[in-house]
Design a protein around this motif. Sequence first.
Motif, PDB file in Angstrom:
ATOM      1  N   LEU A 170       1.118  -0.940  -0.109  1.00  0.00           N
ATOM      2  CA  LEU A 170       0.161   0.401   0.276  1.00  0.00           C
ATOM      3  C   LEU A 170       1.006   1.231   0.106  1.00  0.00           C
ATOM      4  N   LYS A 171       1.543   1.592  -0.968  1.00  0.00           N
ATOM      5  CA  LYS A 171       2.474   2.557  -1.104  1.00  0.00           C
ATOM      6  C   LYS A 171       1.662   3.455  -2.676  1.00  0.00           C
ATOM      7  N   GLY A 172       2.243   4.504  -2.811  1.00  0.00           N
ATOM      8  CA  GLY A 172       2.300   5.593  -3.882  1.00  0.00           C
ATOM      9  C   GLY A 172       0.835   5.964  -3.907  1.00  0.00           C
ATOM     10  N   ILE A 173       0.339   5.647  -2.787  1.00  0.00           N
ATOM     11  CA  ILE A 173      -1.276   5.883  -3.428  1.00  0.00           C
ATOM     12  C   ILE A 173      -1.838   7.647  -3.055  1.00  0.00           C
ATOM     13  N   ASP A 174      -2.251   8.134  -4.155  1.00  0.00           N
ATOM     14  CA  ASP A 174      -2.321   9.987  -3.310  1.00  0.00           C
ATOM     15  C   ASP A 174      -4.114  10.157  -3.828  1.00  0.00           C
ATOM     16  N   HIS A 175      -5.107   9.661  -4.154  1.00  0.00           N
ATOM     17  CA  HIS A 175      -6.528   9.605  -4.404  1.00  0.00           C
ATOM     18  C   HIS A 175      -6.844   9.851  -3.356  1.00  0.00           C
ATOM     19  N   ALA A 176      -8.297   9.935  -3.084  1.00  0.00           N
ATOM     20  CA  ALA A 176      -9.766   9.773  -1.867  1.00  0.00           C
ATOM     21  C   ALA A 176      -9.590   8.222  -1.222  1.00  0.00           C
ATOM     22  N   VAL A 177      -9.360   7.794   0.158  1.00  0.00           N
ATOM     23  CA  VAL A 177      -9.348   6.549   0.543  1.00  0.00           C
ATOM     24  C   VAL A 177     -10.285   6.856   1.647  1.00  0.00           C
ATOM     25  N   MET A 178     -11.606   6.488   1.054  1.00  0.00           N
ATOM     26  CA  MET A 178     -12.220   6.167   3.080  1.00  0.00           C
ATOM     27  C   MET A 178     -12.546   4.263   3.529  1.00  0.00           C
ATOM     28  N   THR A 179     -11.815   4.657   4.165  1.00  0.00           N
ATOM     29  CA  THR A 179     -12.172   2.934   4.617  1.00  0.00           C
ATOM     30  C   THR A 179     -13.044   2.328   5.953  1.00  0.00           C
ATOM     31  N   VAL A 180     -14.331   1.430   5.844  1.00  0.00           N
ATOM     32  CA  VAL A 180     -14.968   1.776   6.715  1.00  0.00           C
ATOM     33  C   VAL A 180     -15.171   0.247   7.416  1.00  0.00           C
ATOM     34  N   GLY A 181     -15.383   0.402   8.418  1.00  0.00           N
ATOM     35  CA  GLY A 181     -15.404  -1.128   9.381  1.00  0.00           C
ATOM     36  C   GLY A 181     -16.775  -0.746  10.212  1.00  0.00           C
ATOM     37  N   GLY A 182     -16.592  -2.109  11.226  1.00  0.00           N
ATOM     38  CA  GLY A 182     -17.714  -1.925  12.289  1.00  0.00           C
ATOM     39  C   GLY A 182     -17.017  -2.723  13.484  1.00  0.00           C
ATOM     40  N   TRP A 183     -17.210  -2.080  14.383  1.00  0.00           N
ATOM     41  CA  TRP A 183     -16.557  -2.383  15.783  1.00  0.00           C
ATOM     42  C   TRP A 183     -16.712  -3.665  15.490  1.00  0.00           C
ATOM     43  N   TYR A 184     -18.328  -4.583  15.577  1.00  0.00           N
ATOM     44  CA  TYR A 184     -18.332  -6.064  15.817  1.00  0.00           C
ATOM     45  C   TYR A 184     -18.335  -6.728  15.061  1.00  0.00           C
ATOM     46  N   ASP A 185     -17.835  -6.394  13.213  1.00  0.00           N
ATOM     47  CA  ASP A 185     -17.629  -7.541  12.233  1.00  0.00           C
ATOM     48  C   ASP A 185     -16.820  -7.999  12.465  1.00  0.00           C
TER      49      ASP A 185
END
Length: 616
Positions: free
Chosen positions: A275-290
């Motif tokens: 995970l290198k060289g990333i220059d755009h928008a990233v929104m990572t989503v998760g659940g606390w009870y996943d």
Amino acid sequence: MKLLLQTVLLLISLSLFAQVDIKENYDKKEVYIPMRDGTKLFTAIYTPKDIAKDKKYPMLMQRTCYSIAPYGEDNFKRSLGPNRFLQSDKYIFVYQDVRGRYMSEGVFTNMTPQVEHKTKKDVDESTDTYDTVDWLVKNLKNNNGKVGQYGTSYPGFYTAVGTIANHPALVASSPQAPISDFFFDDFRHNGAFVMGYLRTFPVFGVQKTKAENQGWYSDQMIKSTSKDGSIFYNELGTLKEAADKYYKDNFFMQEILAHPNYDSYWQSRNLLPHLKGIDHAVMTVGGWYDAEDLAGPLNIYKTIEKNNPKAKNTIVMGPFSHGAWGRETGKHYHNDVYFGDSIATFYQKNIEHKFFNHYLKENSKKAVALPEAYMFDTGKKVWNEFSNWPPKESKKLNFYLASNGTLEKEKFGKSGFSEYYSDPNNPAPSSVNYAEFNGFTPRNYMSEDQRFALSRPDVLTFTTEYLTEDVTLAGEIMAKLKIASSSTDADFVVKIIDIYPADEPQNADKPNVLYANYHQMVRSEIMPARFRNSFEKPEALTPNATTEVNFKLQDVLHTFKKGHKIQIQIQSTWYPLMAINPQKFLENPFLATKEDYTKAFIKVFDDSVIEVDVIK
């Protein structure tokens, strides 16, 4: 019964309405998009009917191994995109079967390793993402030149690996419940095998021989014989016996059995180093009870944050089970615990819609007006905003496991230990929700009442007094255990529990649940002692010798309220969620027989510590 029927009819009518609405507003076509090595990937494209030179639309793409049904250009999905707000806004929605799945060509590989691109024909999932985006931009008329991607669970992995495709048209990515490293997430937890996933293996371990528009692996699915799923697991036998009975020809199960340690098979499937060289928008989503993918979103966000200063990086963690942010349930519960109303809608409207609409339709160069970390406090049951995660203002706090059964902020006055007798033939249960054992994967245990474990002599408990003020855990958790075992191997399970007050009121929605003194699990994790020094090179325990077993639990944002208690439970078996450790050191514990099962006396010394991040 009448009310249930009315509800079902309403849902059906809404579904049919949505499908008609899509047919009225979108055209659908199916194409094979060629990859650089000649493999063609089956792709469905839904285009707004009013698209024109003066009305261009961005593209929103999902790549998946789970089918892009319904197939056929006259058959339309019931909904498009990750939520109804984006569907109403109109995008060009793109769905693709990944290599080796359903209608696409090629051979399927679990968590496809990233390759060194020495030639123009070297391929992996990042190149497939690049080639797909490139084809779309060049071949779909009247697109605005911007592409976003999203996906939940395995599609979350394809989104995450797609972030390194580096196509200039890719401006927004949202990996949701993504896997980052199979050895620590999903099928393995710190290398321990998740037995509760046993029913999932047909989906991931059977290759198709031709194009398929429905599941070709269904004859391998394990059928339930009783509503009480514990019967199945109690009669199952060892992991090897289960694999021999059900999955002799399942390539994924056989790969897992052949690779018990963190060798090149697993290391090559670790996405994080790439995970290198990333220059755009990233929104990572998760659940606390996943229960499936909690490690993935946290680790992906942190790695992108560390290695990609140009990325517009955001994380969102809500009170959700696996993917539950994608469907509205009105009153939001996880198992017995109520968190509020319309929480999924709040996320979809105020976070997800805002993210994609900004970068794909407004200004992809300027950061969207969202906090760096949008995190739900599962104790106070409110959304919090942070400029960093873990919060920079958090402080370390140690909880010591005192041998008198208390949980202390200071070292216990005298040196001692707590001890339990662990028998693999009589494992401590992971849950008493027996019906859920028949499910595809377990979920409810993540917040389940843990009072059932208190009577087990092989479960240690350490508990604070009633809290005189709120205590908010916000960030990382580290278990630092000092142990000694009479055997040569053992697993260690740490559970963090919120004990409700003795006068906690009842909930009318859950009349059969006793909330007074409810022991809600907040976080848990397992660690095989064999991996205490190295996941690549396991080591036996020296019987009765003191040693350290240190490991991370996943992050948390939870306020233990005044009047509650904090409890830690420690145990060495956790069945049927996790495969049973024979407690005898073997080169490959997955091949253990019942004859290998070894009973053990296990000590936990009272200078063992659970280290947490807290904020005021």
